[in-house]
Design a protein around this motif. Structure first.
Motif, PDB file in Angstrom:
ATOM      1  N   PHE A  45     -16.968  77.073  14.870  1.00  0.00           N
ATOM      2  CA  PHE A  45     -18.386  77.039  15.586  1.00  0.00           C
ATOM      3  C   PHE A  45     -18.109  77.860  16.772  1.00  0.00           C
ATOM      4  CE2 PHE A  45     -16.225  73.149  16.382  1.00  0.00           C
ATOM      5  CZ  PHE A  45     -16.250  72.883  17.749  1.00  0.00           C
ATOM      6  N   GLU A  46     -19.166  78.473  17.379  1.00  0.00           N
ATOM      7  CA  GLU A  46     -19.368  79.126  18.525  1.00  0.00           C
ATOM      8  C   GLU A  46     -19.992  78.386  19.565  1.00  0.00           C
ATOM      9  OE1 GLU A  46     -20.471  83.363  17.781  1.00  0.00           O
ATOM     10  OE2 GLU A  46     -19.929  82.772  15.645  1.00  0.00           O
ATOM     11  N   ARG A  47     -20.920  77.835  19.051  1.00  0.00           N
ATOM     12  CA  ARG A  47     -22.028  76.991  20.064  1.00  0.00           C
ATOM     13  C   ARG A  47     -21.688  75.233  19.736  1.00  0.00           C
ATOM     14  NH1 ARG A  47     -27.402  79.008  19.189  1.00  0.00           N
ATOM     15  NH2 ARG A  47     -27.045  78.226  17.215  1.00  0.00           N
ATOM     16  N   LYS A  65     -13.547  70.676  25.119  1.00  0.00           N
ATOM     17  CA  LYS A  65     -12.330  70.885  25.884  1.00  0.00           C
ATOM     18  C   LYS A  65     -11.369  71.292  24.923  1.00  0.00           C
ATOM     19  CE  LYS A  65     -12.447  67.517  29.349  1.00  0.00           C
ATOM     20  NZ  LYS A  65     -12.386  66.294  30.049  1.00  0.00           N
ATOM     21  N   THR A  66     -11.224  71.112  23.522  1.00  0.00           N
ATOM     22  CA  THR A  66     -10.210  71.575  22.653  1.00  0.00           C
ATOM     23  C   THR A  66     -10.728  73.254  22.203  1.00  0.00           C
ATOM     24  OG1 THR A  66     -11.346  70.954  20.611  1.00  0.00           O
ATOM     25  CG2 THR A  66      -9.989  69.141  21.614  1.00  0.00           C
ATOM     26  N   ARG A  67     -11.919  73.443  22.516  1.00  0.00           N
ATOM     27  CA  ARG A  67     -12.513  74.888  22.158  1.00  0.00           C
ATOM     28  C   ARG A  67     -12.584  75.634  23.498  1.00  0.00           C
ATOM     29  NH1 ARG A  67     -13.683  75.268  16.551  1.00  0.00           N
ATOM     30  NH2 ARG A  67     -12.792  73.322  15.643  1.00  0.00           N
ATOM     31  N   ASN A  68     -12.631  75.081  24.544  1.00  0.00           N
ATOM     32  CA  ASN A  68     -13.009  75.839  25.748  1.00  0.00           C
ATOM     33  C   ASN A  68     -14.401  76.119  25.659  1.00  0.00           C
ATOM     34  OD1 ASN A  68     -12.363  76.727  28.389  1.00  0.00           O
ATOM     35  ND2 ASN A  68     -12.127  78.914  27.776  1.00  0.00           N
ATOM     36  N   LEU A  69     -15.418  75.361  25.263  1.00  0.00           N
ATOM     37  CA  LEU A  69     -16.681  75.487  25.091  1.00  0.00           C
ATOM     38  C   LEU A  69     -17.589  74.333  25.975  1.00  0.00           C
ATOM     39  CD1 LEU A  69     -17.355  75.898  21.244  1.00  0.00           C
ATOM     40  CD2 LEU A  69     -17.799  77.625  23.135  1.00  0.00           C
ATOM     41  N   GLU A  70     -18.468  74.685  26.615  1.00  0.00           N
ATOM     42  CA  GLU A  70     -19.347  73.619  27.286  1.00  0.00           C
ATOM     43  C   GLU A  70     -20.472  73.261  26.658  1.00  0.00           C
ATOM     44  OE1 GLU A  70     -20.087  71.388  30.491  1.00  0.00           O
ATOM     45  OE2 GLU A  70     -18.446  72.967  30.498  1.00  0.00           O
ATOM     46  N   PRO A  71     -20.533  72.017  26.084  1.00  0.00           N
ATOM     47  CA  PRO A  71     -21.811  71.469  25.392  1.00  0.00           C
ATOM     48  C   PRO A  71     -23.115  71.783  25.875  1.00  0.00           C
ATOM     49  CG  PRO A  71     -20.303  69.559  25.948  1.00  0.00           C
ATOM     50  CD  PRO A  71     -19.539  70.904  26.474  1.00  0.00           C
TER      51      PRO A  71
END
Length: 189
Positions: A45-47, A65-71
């Motif tokens: 997933f990208e988002r 945090k595991t993907r360096n993505l901000e929800p």
């Protein structure tokens, strides 16, 4: 026609399980957050989107945090508002009123609560607003059932047949046309 994958992940176990918790902002357990992180492993997933309630948002933050993505927070992914039943166990609610709700939640919403059609409308709007990229949404069991109704056309009786325990994940492949067309590609419990 290109499609995209939408993963819906139910929040992990809250500190007070077994209660009607629609708008109630109950905290998740550490184990519940960990279960959600495990369910997100191995999927693309990208988002990352979350309901604005902490039992979802805290799991989304840990996954991010595991993907360096901000929800991104989106209140349209909240659970059904249970009105006067908020915070109560099903065993403490009037049995006849509860039976009428399960039989037809649109005609018999909880006192002061939300109609099923309102939940479907807001979840449908959230799905319609998605850009066609691989997406994970951390949400609630009712919102997941509303998505199943919107995307796959399941009726109320069929929707209650889906077992969606804490940290369950549904994955859909969605194609956009005049109306969304979707196929369930995975149900992981």
């Amino acid at each position: 026609m290109t499609g995209f994958t939408l993963h819906l992940l139910r929040h992990g176990e809250p500190e007070t399980p077994g209660l009607f918790m629609g708008r109630t902002d109950g905290a998740p357990t550490a184990e519940g957050i960990d279960a959600c992180v495990r369910q997100s492993e191995g999927i693309a997933f990208e988002r990352l989107i979350t309901s604005d309630l902490q039992r979802c948002a805290r799991a989304a933050e840990a996954i991010g945090k595991t993907r360096n993505l901000e929800p991104a927070s989106d209140a349209r992914w909240r659970e059904l508002d249970f009105g006067a039943w908020e915070g109560q166990a099903a065993s403490t609610v009037d049995a006849d009123a509860l039976a009428r709700f399960w039989a037809d939640p649109d005609a018999n919403p909880p006192p002061g609560g939300e109609r099923w059609s309102s939940l479907v409308s807001r979840v449908s709007g959230a799905i319609g607003a998605l850009a066609p990229i691989e997406t994970l949404v951390v949400t609630h069991g009712g919102a997941m059932r509303a998505a199943l109704h919107h995307l796959c056309g399941f009726n109320q009786r069929q929707l209650w047949g889906f077992d969606l325990p804490y940290a369950a994940r549904l994955s859909f492949r969605i194609w956009r046309g005049e109306a969304p067309d979707a196929q369930i590609i995975e149900l992981r419990i």
